[in-house]
Design a protein around this motif. Structure first.
Motif, PDB file in Angstrom:
ATOM      1  N   GLU A   1     159.785  89.571  -2.557  1.00  0.00           N
ATOM      2  CA  GLU A   1     160.376  90.084  -3.803  1.00  0.00           C
ATOM      3  C   GLU A   1     161.567  89.811  -4.003  1.00  0.00           C
ATOM      4  O   GLU A   1     162.781  89.732  -2.529  1.00  0.00           O
ATOM      5  N   PRO A   2     162.703  89.681  -5.077  1.00  0.00           N
ATOM      6  CA  PRO A   2     164.190  90.190  -4.860  1.00  0.00           C
ATOM      7  C   PRO A   2     165.055  90.980  -4.158  1.00  0.00           C
ATOM      8  O   PRO A   2     164.566  92.148  -4.334  1.00  0.00           O
ATOM      9  N   LEU A   3     166.189  91.403  -3.433  1.00  0.00           N
ATOM     10  CA  LEU A   3     166.595  92.015  -2.639  1.00  0.00           C
ATOM     11  C   LEU A   3     166.273  93.470  -3.709  1.00  0.00           C
ATOM     12  O   LEU A   3     167.085  93.107  -5.295  1.00  0.00           O
ATOM     13  N   THR A   4     167.012  94.603  -3.389  1.00  0.00           N
ATOM     14  CA  THR A   4     167.062  95.933  -4.138  1.00  0.00           C
ATOM     15  C   THR A   4     168.668  95.853  -4.728  1.00  0.00           C
ATOM     16  O   THR A   4     169.380  95.041  -3.905  1.00  0.00           O
ATOM     17  N   GLU A   5     169.478  95.478  -5.627  1.00  0.00           N
ATOM     18  CA  GLU A   5     170.022  96.266  -5.907  1.00  0.00           C
ATOM     19  C   GLU A   5     171.369  96.573  -4.821  1.00  0.00           C
ATOM     20  O   GLU A   5     172.545  95.937  -4.772  1.00  0.00           O
ATOM     21  N   ALA A   6     171.028  97.469  -3.410  1.00  0.00           N
ATOM     22  CA  ALA A   6     171.603  98.191  -2.770  1.00  0.00           C
ATOM     23  C   ALA A   6     172.260  96.631  -2.021  1.00  0.00           C
ATOM     24  O   ALA A   6     173.742  96.078  -1.583  1.00  0.00           O
TER      25      ALA A   6
ATOM     26  N   ARG B   1     166.188  93.910   3.905  1.00  0.00           N
ATOM     27  CA  ARG B   1     165.120  93.422   4.114  1.00  0.00           C
ATOM     28  C   ARG B   1     164.276  94.151   5.841  1.00  0.00           C
ATOM     29  O   ARG B   1     163.480  93.262   6.049  1.00  0.00           O
ATOM     30  N   SER B   2     164.501  95.522   5.409  1.00  0.00           N
ATOM     31  CA  SER B   2     164.457  96.284   7.133  1.00  0.00           C
ATOM     32  C   SER B   2     163.335  96.774   6.113  1.00  0.00           C
ATOM     33  O   SER B   2     162.018  95.759   7.082  1.00  0.00           O
ATOM     34  N   ALA B   3     162.724  96.948   5.219  1.00  0.00           N
ATOM     35  CA  ALA B   3     161.277  97.576   5.083  1.00  0.00           C
ATOM     36  C   ALA B   3     160.382  96.268   5.226  1.00  0.00           C
ATOM     37  O   ALA B   3     159.085  95.721   5.674  1.00  0.00           O
ATOM     38  N   GLU B   4     160.930  95.036   4.818  1.00  0.00           N
ATOM     39  CA  GLU B   4     159.693  94.415   4.583  1.00  0.00           C
ATOM     40  C   GLU B   4     160.081  93.109   5.873  1.00  0.00           C
ATOM     41  O   GLU B   4     159.274  93.001   6.428  1.00  0.00           O
ATOM     42  N   LEU B   5     160.563  92.797   6.235  1.00  0.00           N
ATOM     43  CA  LEU B   5     160.483  92.511   7.908  1.00  0.00           C
ATOM     44  C   LEU B   5     159.818  93.577   8.775  1.00  0.00           C
ATOM     45  O   LEU B   5     158.718  93.205   9.566  1.00  0.00           O
ATOM     46  N   ALA B   6     159.392  94.630   8.418  1.00  0.00           N
ATOM     47  CA  ALA B   6     158.534  95.601   9.213  1.00  0.00           C
ATOM     48  C   ALA B   6     157.726  95.600   9.068  1.00  0.00           C
ATOM     49  O   ALA B   6     156.268  95.201   9.637  1.00  0.00           O
ATOM     50  N   ALA B   7     156.842  95.091   7.326  1.00  0.00           N
ATOM     51  CA  ALA B   7     156.124  95.189   7.129  1.00  0.00           C
ATOM     52  C   ALA B   7     155.135  93.446   7.583  1.00  0.00           C
ATOM     53  O   ALA B   7     154.170  93.451   8.382  1.00  0.00           O
TER      54      ALA B   7
ATOM     55  N   GLY C   1     156.810  83.355  -2.199  1.00  0.00           N
ATOM     56  CA  GLY C   1     158.356  82.833  -3.563  1.00  0.00           C
ATOM     57  C   GLY C   1     158.396  82.227  -3.759  1.00  0.00           C
ATOM     58  O   GLY C   1     158.756  81.062  -3.066  1.00  0.00           O
ATOM     59  N   PRO C   2     159.588  82.829  -4.701  1.00  0.00           N
ATOM     60  CA  PRO C   2     160.027  81.148  -5.836  1.00  0.00           C
ATOM     61  C   PRO C   2     161.288  80.859  -4.365  1.00  0.00           C
ATOM     62  O   PRO C   2     161.292  81.539  -3.804  1.00  0.00           O
ATOM     63  N   GLY C   3     161.664  80.075  -4.703  1.00  0.00           N
ATOM     64  CA  GLY C   3     162.960  78.657  -4.600  1.00  0.00           C
ATOM     65  C   GLY C   3     164.225  80.065  -4.361  1.00  0.00           C
ATOM     66  O   GLY C   3     164.602  80.753  -5.261  1.00  0.00           O
ATOM     67  N   GLY C   4     164.550  80.207  -3.340  1.00  0.00           N
ATOM     68  CA  GLY C   4     166.191  80.906  -3.102  1.00  0.00           C
ATOM     69  C   GLY C   4     165.854  82.148  -2.305  1.00  0.00           C
ATOM     70  O   GLY C   4     166.873  83.314  -2.491  1.00  0.00           O
ATOM     71  N   ILE C   5     164.753  82.973  -2.784  1.00  0.00           N
ATOM     72  CA  ILE C   5     164.272  84.722  -2.064  1.00  0.00           C
ATOM     73  C   ILE C   5     164.397  84.637  -0.547  1.00  0.00           C
ATOM     74  O   ILE C   5     164.607  86.071  -0.822  1.00  0.00           O
ATOM     75  N   GLY C   6     165.043  83.592   0.015  1.00  0.00           N
ATOM     76  CA  GLY C   6     164.960  83.983   1.235  1.00  0.00           C
ATOM     77  C   GLY C   6     163.597  83.711   2.340  1.00  0.00           C
ATOM     78  O   GLY C   6     164.132  84.879   3.566  1.00  0.00           O
TER      79      GLY C   6
END
Length: 224
Positions: free
Chosen positions: A157-162, A21-27, A42-47
């Motif tokens: 959004e959900p986490l990236t695969e990595a 979540r580095s990009a999301e955190l910065a944004a 966002g939906p439940g459980g998305i963080g």
């Protein structure tokens, strides 16, 4: 003008590593700098709650957990209690809030978490407070929008695969589970859709499951 911040805050301490979540955190941090009202949705459980707490790690950040508040009439009381405001008069909770938040020089970031079942009353409260307390900023966290003037929407959004694989490995290691093949880990996280809560629950179940299958349907091999 004196800077009269409520410095301590009440954000929960993180017990696990914050993964991805580095990009999301910065944004989100930039959004909070430029907007007085940001709704993280966002939906439940998305963080949402975890990201909100990380972004709000600054002086004067206070969190109000509204998930357990069922009666709309108790929303103002919940905010007063979360801020630790004591008052021995007959004033209404809204009056108590404004007396503290609207003081000249006071700055505060208020995190309203889990408000989606109280949208109408929270929208009215936020609108009133933002109009009358110039040093206040609000980070609303929920599955719905407040739909009020000045609201900036941040959809998670959900986490990236990595990132999902990194989270799975971190939580599995904390459970004392053996490392499993990267291909199986990646396949599992892909099936879980990158939802952080699902990934963490899956990692937490590893110790109770045979190491040979890890939900892959296989009865042979070295697991995931």
């Amino acid at each position: 003008m004196r800077d009269d911040r409520l410095r301590d805050g009440n954000l929960p301490l993180e017990l696990d590593a914050f993964v991805g979540r580095s990009a999301e955190l910065a944004a989100l941090s930039l959004a909070l700098e430029s907007s007085r009202l940001v709704t993280l949705t966002g939906p439940g459980g998305i963080g949402k709650s975890r990201l909100a707490a990380r972004a709000a790690l600054r002086d004067g950040a206070w969190r109000v957990d509204l998930a357990s508040v069922r009666d709309p009439e108790f929303v103002d009381f919940a905010v007063v209690e979360a801020l630790g405001l004591t008052d021995h008069t007959a004033r209404l909770p809204r009056e108590i809030l404004l007396a503290h938040l609207a003081r000249p020089g006071r700055e505060l970031l208020l995190v309203l978490d889990g408000f989606e079942h109280l949208v109408d009353v929270c929208a009215e409260l936020v609108t009133d407070l933002l109009h009358r307390a110039p040093g206040l900023r609000v980070l609303a966290v929920g599955r719905r929008l407040l739909s009020v003037a000045g609201e900036r929407v941040f959809a998670l959004e959900p986490l990236t695969e990595a990132e999902a694989v990194e989270l799975f490995v971190d939580r599995a290691d904390r459970q004392g589970s053996v490392r499993r093949r990267r291909s199986r880990r990646t396949g599992l996280c892909r099936r879980l859709g990158g939802i952080p809560l699902a990934v963490e629950l899956a990692a937490g179940r590893l110790r109770a499951l045979p190491p040979v299958s890890c939900w892959s349907g296989s009865t042979t091999g070295s697991g995931c």
